[in-house]
Design a protein around this motif. Structure first.
Motif, PDB file in Angstrom:
ATOM      1  N   GLN A 124      10.482 -27.562  42.957  1.00  0.00           N
ATOM      2  CA  GLN A 124      11.530 -28.542  43.252  1.00  0.00           C
ATOM      3  C   GLN A 124      12.922 -27.920  43.267  1.00  0.00           C
ATOM      4  OE1 GLN A 124      11.043 -31.569  44.365  1.00  0.00           O
ATOM      5  NE2 GLN A 124       8.816 -31.266  44.190  1.00  0.00           N
ATOM      6  N   SER A 125      13.071 -26.721  42.691  1.00  0.00           N
ATOM      7  CA  SER A 125      14.372 -26.040  42.715  1.00  0.00           C
ATOM      8  C   SER A 125      14.658 -25.405  44.076  1.00  0.00           C
ATOM      9  CB  SER A 125      14.427 -24.961  41.622  1.00  0.00           C
ATOM     10  OG  SER A 125      13.644 -23.822  41.968  1.00  0.00           O
ATOM     11  N   LEU A 126      13.640 -25.308  44.939  1.00  0.00           N
ATOM     12  CA  LEU A 126      13.834 -24.763  46.280  1.00  0.00           C
ATOM     13  C   LEU A 126      14.580 -25.759  47.163  1.00  0.00           C
ATOM     14  CD1 LEU A 126      10.275 -23.261  46.998  1.00  0.00           C
ATOM     15  CD2 LEU A 126      12.242 -22.125  45.949  1.00  0.00           C
ATOM     16  N   THR A 127      15.332 -25.242  48.107  1.00  0.00           N
ATOM     17  CA  THR A 127      15.972 -26.110  49.088  1.00  0.00           C
ATOM     18  C   THR A 127      14.914 -26.641  50.047  1.00  0.00           C
ATOM     19  OG1 THR A 127      16.362 -24.324  50.677  1.00  0.00           O
ATOM     20  CG2 THR A 127      18.056 -24.684  48.980  1.00  0.00           C
ATOM     21  N   PRO A 128      15.218 -27.708  50.793  1.00  0.00           N
ATOM     22  CA  PRO A 128      14.242 -28.207  51.780  1.00  0.00           C
ATOM     23  C   PRO A 128      13.776 -27.134  52.764  1.00  0.00           C
ATOM     24  CG  PRO A 128      15.949 -29.840  51.436  1.00  0.00           C
ATOM     25  CD  PRO A 128      16.383 -28.619  50.680  1.00  0.00           C
ATOM     26  N   ARG A 129      14.685 -26.280  53.204  1.00  0.00           N
ATOM     27  CA  ARG A 129      14.303 -25.207  54.133  1.00  0.00           C
ATOM     28  C   ARG A 129      13.361 -24.211  53.451  1.00  0.00           C
ATOM     29  NH1 ARG A 129      13.776 -24.866  59.249  1.00  0.00           N
ATOM     30  NH2 ARG A 129      15.960 -24.995  59.908  1.00  0.00           N
ATOM     31  N   GLU A 130      13.649 -23.882  52.207  1.00  0.00           N
ATOM     32  CA  GLU A 130      12.780 -22.964  51.474  1.00  0.00           C
ATOM     33  C   GLU A 130      11.398 -23.580  51.246  1.00  0.00           C
ATOM     34  OE1 GLU A 130      16.513 -20.830  49.103  1.00  0.00           O
ATOM     35  OE2 GLU A 130      15.286 -22.365  48.124  1.00  0.00           O
ATOM     36  N   GLN A 131      11.352 -24.889  51.014  1.00  0.00           N
ATOM     37  CA  GLN A 131      10.068 -25.559  50.862  1.00  0.00           C
ATOM     38  C   GLN A 131       9.291 -25.563  52.185  1.00  0.00           C
ATOM     39  OE1 GLN A 131      10.603 -29.447  49.124  1.00  0.00           O
ATOM     40  NE2 GLN A 131      11.380 -28.646  47.185  1.00  0.00           N
ATOM     41  N   GLU A 132      10.000 -25.610  53.296  1.00  0.00           N
ATOM     42  CA  GLU A 132       9.357 -25.501  54.609  1.00  0.00           C
ATOM     43  C   GLU A 132       8.781 -24.103  54.822  1.00  0.00           C
ATOM     44  OE1 GLU A 132      10.999 -27.872  58.323  1.00  0.00           O
ATOM     45  OE2 GLU A 132      12.635 -26.874  57.262  1.00  0.00           O
ATOM     46  N   LEU A 133       9.521 -23.114  54.370  1.00  0.00           N
ATOM     47  CA  LEU A 133       9.158 -21.726  54.632  1.00  0.00           C
ATOM     48  C   LEU A 133       8.027 -21.232  53.738  1.00  0.00           C
ATOM     49  CD1 LEU A 133       9.735 -19.074  56.120  1.00  0.00           C
ATOM     50  CD2 LEU A 133      11.549 -18.610  54.438  1.00  0.00           C
ATOM     51  N   ALA A 182       9.957 -17.352  61.486  1.00  0.00           N
ATOM     52  CA  ALA A 182      11.267 -17.600  62.087  1.00  0.00           C
ATOM     53  C   ALA A 182      11.129 -18.368  63.396  1.00  0.00           C
ATOM     54  CB  ALA A 182      11.996 -16.278  62.324  1.00  0.00           C
ATOM     55  N   ALA A 183      10.136 -17.988  64.202  1.00  0.00           N
ATOM     56  CA  ALA A 183       9.932 -18.663  65.488  1.00  0.00           C
ATOM     57  C   ALA A 183       9.535 -20.119  65.289  1.00  0.00           C
ATOM     58  CB  ALA A 183       8.863 -17.925  66.290  1.00  0.00           C
ATOM     59  N   ILE A 184       8.716 -20.384  64.302  1.00  0.00           N
ATOM     60  CA  ILE A 184       8.282 -21.756  64.044  1.00  0.00           C
ATOM     61  C   ILE A 184       9.439 -22.626  63.587  1.00  0.00           C
ATOM     62  CG2 ILE A 184       6.863 -23.175  62.485  1.00  0.00           C
ATOM     63  CD1 ILE A 184       4.814 -20.863  62.529  1.00  0.00           C
ATOM     64  N   LEU A 185      10.289 -22.081  62.716  1.00  0.00           N
ATOM     65  CA  LEU A 185      11.391 -22.863  62.157  1.00  0.00           C
ATOM     66  C   LEU A 185      12.649 -22.818  63.020  1.00  0.00           C
ATOM     67  CD1 LEU A 185      11.044 -21.982  58.349  1.00  0.00           C
ATOM     68  CD2 LEU A 185      10.177 -23.982  59.579  1.00  0.00           C
ATOM     69  N   GLY A 186      12.654 -21.966  64.051  1.00  0.00           N
ATOM     70  CA  GLY A 186      13.819 -21.875  64.918  1.00  0.00           C
ATOM     71  C   GLY A 186      15.000 -21.217  64.248  1.00  0.00           C
ATOM     72  N   ILE A 187      14.751 -20.220  63.413  1.00  0.00           N
ATOM     73  CA  ILE A 187      15.809 -19.481  62.731  1.00  0.00           C
ATOM     74  C   ILE A 187      15.572 -17.991  62.969  1.00  0.00           C
ATOM     75  CG2 ILE A 187      16.203 -21.226  60.961  1.00  0.00           C
ATOM     76  CD1 ILE A 187      14.413 -19.714  59.080  1.00  0.00           C
ATOM     77  N   THR A 188      16.517 -17.174  62.553  1.00  0.00           N
ATOM     78  CA  THR A 188      16.385 -15.739  62.787  1.00  0.00           C
ATOM     79  C   THR A 188      15.478 -15.100  61.741  1.00  0.00           C
ATOM     80  OG1 THR A 188      18.263 -15.113  61.404  1.00  0.00           O
ATOM     81  CG2 THR A 188      18.733 -15.720  63.696  1.00  0.00           C
ATOM     82  N   GLU A 189      14.944 -13.940  62.096  1.00  0.00           N
ATOM     83  CA  GLU A 189      14.095 -13.205  61.157  1.00  0.00           C
ATOM     84  C   GLU A 189      14.888 -12.806  59.910  1.00  0.00           C
ATOM     85  OE1 GLU A 189      11.183  -9.252  61.097  1.00  0.00           O
ATOM     86  OE2 GLU A 189      12.052  -9.980  62.985  1.00  0.00           O
ATOM     87  N   TYR A 190      16.167 -12.453  60.116  1.00  0.00           N
ATOM     88  CA  TYR A 190      17.006 -12.088  58.968  1.00  0.00           C
ATOM     89  C   TYR A 190      17.157 -13.270  58.010  1.00  0.00           C
ATOM     90  CZ  TYR A 190      21.098 -10.908  56.185  1.00  0.00           C
ATOM     91  OH  TYR A 190      21.947 -10.689  55.137  1.00  0.00           O
ATOM     92  N   THR A 191      17.330 -14.470  58.568  1.00  0.00           N
ATOM     93  CA  THR A 191      17.453 -15.665  57.722  1.00  0.00           C
ATOM     94  C   THR A 191      16.187 -15.895  56.918  1.00  0.00           C
ATOM     95  OG1 THR A 191      18.988 -16.674  59.308  1.00  0.00           O
ATOM     96  CG2 THR A 191      17.920 -18.148  57.726  1.00  0.00           C
ATOM     97  N   VAL A 192      15.035 -15.648  57.552  1.00  0.00           N
ATOM     98  CA  VAL A 192      13.769 -15.762  56.830  1.00  0.00           C
ATOM     99  C   VAL A 192      13.726 -14.772  55.671  1.00  0.00           C
ATOM    100  CG1 VAL A 192      11.275 -15.379  56.976  1.00  0.00           C
ATOM    101  CG2 VAL A 192      12.451 -16.674  58.762  1.00  0.00           C
ATOM    102  N   GLN A 193      14.187 -13.545  55.919  1.00  0.00           N
ATOM    103  CA  GLN A 193      14.192 -12.536  54.860  1.00  0.00           C
ATOM    104  C   GLN A 193      15.069 -12.973  53.683  1.00  0.00           C
ATOM    105  OE1 GLN A 193      15.556  -9.093  57.023  1.00  0.00           O
ATOM    106  NE2 GLN A 193      13.503  -8.509  57.690  1.00  0.00           N
TER     107      GLN A 193
END
Length: 212
Positions: free
Chosen positions: A141-150, A164-175
């Motif tokens: 529950q301490s994760l952000t919604p995006r982190e819970q998605e990832l 990254a492709a699934i969430l529509g964000i960059t690979e760096y953001t995933v890292q």
């Protein structure tokens, strides 16, 4: 091992049995609370003690099996059944529902104490598992919604670029998110994170397919 924080409940409509069991248990260093019916037991507030219940199978009103089912819904109290008759079908049902043991009257004192010891040991394990599950859920529950998605995407074995492709964000953001997830989940390795995700029972959509 004996503990001041352990408690044995005795539920039997026969006052002689209740008294005899209470005396035996106290003589063996156990804290005891006795009840004359399943309803009385269920209506009594229970604290945080490690506990088990010695439960008569056949009682007027609510049967032992009915009490067992209600206990399992909201508590971590292992059950030791006692009965005045050999009742194989009921014993099978009781054990399938998680009873620690099923003993017939007249009770063998050594067998009863062994069953109580086993039930209390199981209660310790159940409480520890519940505490660990609550801690893990709090970390999640301490994760952000995006982190819970990832998290489930990573735990399912996807590469950073696939997630990254699934969430529509960059690979760096995933890292970056991956590093935050590892820290917040207190995972010392990615294998630990995968095990945590499994325990949380979070899954990706079964209809989603990914290119490698």
């Amino acid at each position: 091992m004996e503990s001041a924080n352990e408690l044995v409940y005795v539920v039997d409509d026969d006052s002689r049995v209740r008294d005899a069991l209470s005396t035996l248990l106290r003589a063996n260093g156990r804290n005891v609370q006795a009840f004359s019916s399943g309803g009385e037991f269920l209506d009594t507030p229970r604290g945080n003690a490690i506990a088990c219940v010695i439960l008569d199978m056949r009682m007027p009103g609510m049967s032992g099996l009915e009490v067992q089912k209600l206990v399992r819904m909201d508590s971590l109290i292992p059950v030791v059944f006692i009965t005045g008759r050999g009742d194989v079908p009921s014993a099978v049902l009781a054990m399938k529902d998680g009873a620690v043991d099923f003993l017939t009257k007249p009770l063998d004192e050594d067998a009863l104490m062994r069953a109580v010891d086993a039930a209390l040991a199981k209660a310790h394990v159940l409480q520890k598992e519940a505490e660990n599950a609550a801690t893990l859920q709090a970390l999640y529950q301490s994760l952000t919604p995006r982190e819970q998605e990832l998290l489930p995407l990573l735990a399912s074995g996807l590469l950073n670029k696939q997630a990254a492709a699934i969430l529509g964000i960059t690979e760096y953001t995933v890292q970056v998110h991956r590093g935050h997830i590892m820290r917040k989940m207190q995972a010392d390795s990615f294998a630990t994170l995968v095990r945590q995700a499994s325990k949380l029972q979070i899954r990706t959509s079964p209809t989603t397919t990914f290119d490698t």
